[in-house]
Design a protein around this motif. Structure first.
Motif, mmCIF file in Angstrom:
data_model
loop_
_atom_site.group_PDB
_atom_site.id
_atom_site.type_symbol
_atom_site.label_atom_id
_atom_site.label_comp_id
_atom_site.label_asym_id
_atom_site.label_seq_id
_atom_site.Cartn_x
_atom_site.Cartn_y
_atom_site.Cartn_z
ATOM 1 N N LEU A 296 0.815 -1.211 0.000
ATOM 2 C CA LEU A 296 0.000 0.000 0.000
ATOM 3 C C LEU A 296 0.853 1.267 0.000
ATOM 4 N N GLN A 297 1.853 1.325 0.845
ATOM 5 C CA GLN A 297 2.689 2.525 0.923
ATOM 6 C C GLN A 297 3.371 2.793 -0.416
ATOM 7 N N ASP A 298 3.883 1.742 -1.078
ATOM 8 C CA ASP A 298 4.520 1.913 -2.388
ATOM 9 C C ASP A 298 3.497 2.360 -3.432
ATOM 10 N N ALA A 299 2.315 1.784 -3.385
ATOM 11 C CA ALA A 299 1.265 2.163 -4.345
ATOM 12 C C ALA A 299 0.878 3.630 -4.154
ATOM 13 N N LYS A 300 0.801 4.085 -2.902
ATOM 14 C CA LYS A 300 0.485 5.494 -2.642
ATOM 15 C C LYS A 300 1.578 6.407 -3.186
ATOM 16 N N ASN A 301 2.819 6.032 -2.939
ATOM 17 C CA ASN A 301 3.948 6.864 -3.352
ATOM 18 C C ASN A 301 4.149 6.883 -4.867
ATOM 19 N N GLN A 302 3.707 5.812 -5.539
ATOM 20 C CA GLN A 302 3.931 5.698 -6.979
ATOM 21 C C GLN A 302 2.619 5.467 -7.726
ATOM 22 N N PHE A 303 1.577 6.165 -7.299
ATOM 23 C CA PHE A 303 0.254 5.913 -7.862
ATOM 24 C C PHE A 303 0.213 6.078 -9.381
ATOM 25 N N SER A 304 0.886 7.065 -9.903
ATOM 26 C CA SER A 304 0.914 7.254 -11.356
ATOM 27 C C SER A 304 1.487 6.022 -12.044
ATOM 28 N N GLU A 305 2.513 5.436 -11.459
ATOM 29 C CA GLU A 305 3.127 4.223 -12.033
ATOM 30 C C GLU A 305 2.178 3.033 -11.934
ATOM 31 N N VAL A 306 1.465 2.929 -10.822
ATOM 32 C CA VAL A 306 0.488 1.843 -10.660
ATOM 33 C C VAL A 306 -0.571 1.950 -11.753
ATOM 34 N N VAL A 307 -1.080 3.139 -11.991
ATOM 35 C CA VAL A 307 -2.104 3.356 -13.020
ATOM 36 C C VAL A 307 -1.528 3.071 -14.404
ATOM 37 N N ARG A 308 -0.322 3.533 -14.663
ATOM 38 C CA ARG A 308 0.302 3.294 -15.963
ATOM 39 C C ARG A 308 0.435 1.789 -16.222
ATOM 40 N N ARG A 309 0.881 1.059 -15.206
ATOM 41 C CA ARG A 309 1.043 -0.394 -15.371
ATOM 42 C C ARG A 309 -0.305 -1.104 -15.492
ATOM 43 N N ALA A 310 -1.306 -0.617 -14.797
ATOM 44 C CA ALA A 310 -2.637 -1.217 -14.938
ATOM 45 C C ALA A 310 -3.119 -1.083 -16.372
ATOM 46 N N ARG A 311 -2.838 0.055 -16.987
ATOM 47 C CA ARG A 311 -3.246 0.274 -18.376
ATOM 48 C C ARG A 311 -2.401 -0.543 -19.341
ATOM 49 N N ALA A 312 -1.124 -0.702 -19.048
ATOM 50 C CA ALA A 312 -0.217 -1.372 -19.976
ATOM 51 C C ALA A 312 -0.124 -2.882 -19.753
ATOM 52 N N GLU A 313 -0.127 -3.313 -18.478
ATOM 53 C CA GLU A 313 0.142 -4.716 -18.154
ATOM 54 C C GLU A 313 -1.062 -5.488 -17.634
ATOM 55 N N GLY A 314 -2.060 -4.775 -17.148
ATOM 56 C CA GLY A 314 -3.224 -5.450 -16.579
ATOM 57 C C GLY A 314 -3.380 -5.123 -15.108
ATOM 58 N N PRO A 315 -4.292 -5.799 -14.438
ATOM 59 C CA PRO A 315 -4.614 -5.494 -13.039
ATOM 60 C C PRO A 315 -3.390 -5.497 -12.128
ATOM 61 N N GLN A 316 -3.375 -4.543 -11.200
ATOM 62 C CA GLN A 316 -2.309 -4.408 -10.221
ATOM 63 C C GLN A 316 -2.897 -4.635 -8.833
ATOM 64 N N THR A 317 -2.309 -5.541 -8.077
ATOM 65 C CA THR A 317 -2.798 -5.879 -6.745
ATOM 66 C C THR A 317 -2.098 -5.018 -5.701
ATOM 67 N N VAL A 318 -2.877 -4.509 -4.759
ATOM 68 C CA VAL A 318 -2.344 -3.704 -3.655
ATOM 69 C C VAL A 318 -2.576 -4.493 -2.373
ATOM 70 N N THR A 319 -1.520 -4.602 -1.563
ATOM 71 C CA THR A 319 -1.629 -5.356 -0.313
ATOM 72 C C THR A 319 -1.563 -4.420 0.884
ATOM 73 N N LEU A 320 -2.182 -4.851 1.957
ATOM 74 C CA LEU A 320 -2.160 -4.130 3.223
ATOM 75 C C LEU A 320 -1.739 -5.126 4.286
ATOM 76 N N ARG A 321 -0.588 -4.892 4.881
ATOM 77 C CA ARG A 321 -0.007 -5.819 5.866
ATOM 78 C C ARG A 321 0.126 -7.221 5.293
ATOM 79 N N GLY A 322 0.498 -7.308 4.022
ATOM 80 C CA GLY A 322 0.739 -8.598 3.377
ATOM 81 C C GLY A 322 -0.496 -9.294 2.827
ATOM 82 N N GLU A 323 -1.673 -8.743 3.059
ATOM 83 C CA GLU A 323 -2.929 -9.335 2.587
ATOM 84 C C GLU A 323 -3.465 -8.539 1.406
ATOM 85 N N ARG A 324 -4.019 -9.236 0.411
ATOM 86 C CA ARG A 324 -4.633 -8.533 -0.719
ATOM 87 C C ARG A 324 -5.711 -7.593 -0.213
ATOM 88 N N ALA A 325 -5.659 -6.332 -0.646
ATOM 89 C CA ALA A 325 -6.623 -5.348 -0.187
ATOM 90 C C ALA A 325 -7.416 -4.727 -1.333
#
Length: 84
Positions: free
Chosen positions: A5-34
């Motif tokens: 989650l912390q990495d996804a927050k810090n790099q949200f633009s990259e997460v969105v870019r990869r979702a568009r280019a590579e497919g779904p991106q999973t975000v975890t919270l304390r090691g669990e899929r969130a």
């Protein structure tokens, strides 16, 4: 790809870019899929052809004739006196 989650927050633009280019991106919270970040195109594909709740309810079985008769026969008066 899986993002903490912390990495996804810090790099949200990259997460969105990869979702568009590579497919779904999973975000975890304390090691669990969130959450899963999808491109708008992937989201639209998931929703395509799915009936809405209204469509589902309207497509239900026809009412039994006996039930229709019972409903039309019942009194419209309240079941008890209510002081006004």
């Amino acid at each position: 790809m899986v993002w903490a989650l912390q990495d996804a927050k810090n790099q949200f633009s990259e997460v969105v870019r990869r979702a568009r280019a590579e497919g779904p991106q999973t975000v975890t919270l304390r090691g669990e899929r969130a959450a899963v970040i999808l491109s708008a195109e992937d989201f639209d594909a998931l929703k395509a052809g799915r009936p809405s709740i209204v469509d589902t309810l309207l497509a239900g079985p026809d009412w039994d004739e006996g039930l229709i008769e019972d409903i039309t026969k019942r009194s419209s008066a309240p079941s008890r006196d209510v002081p006004l």
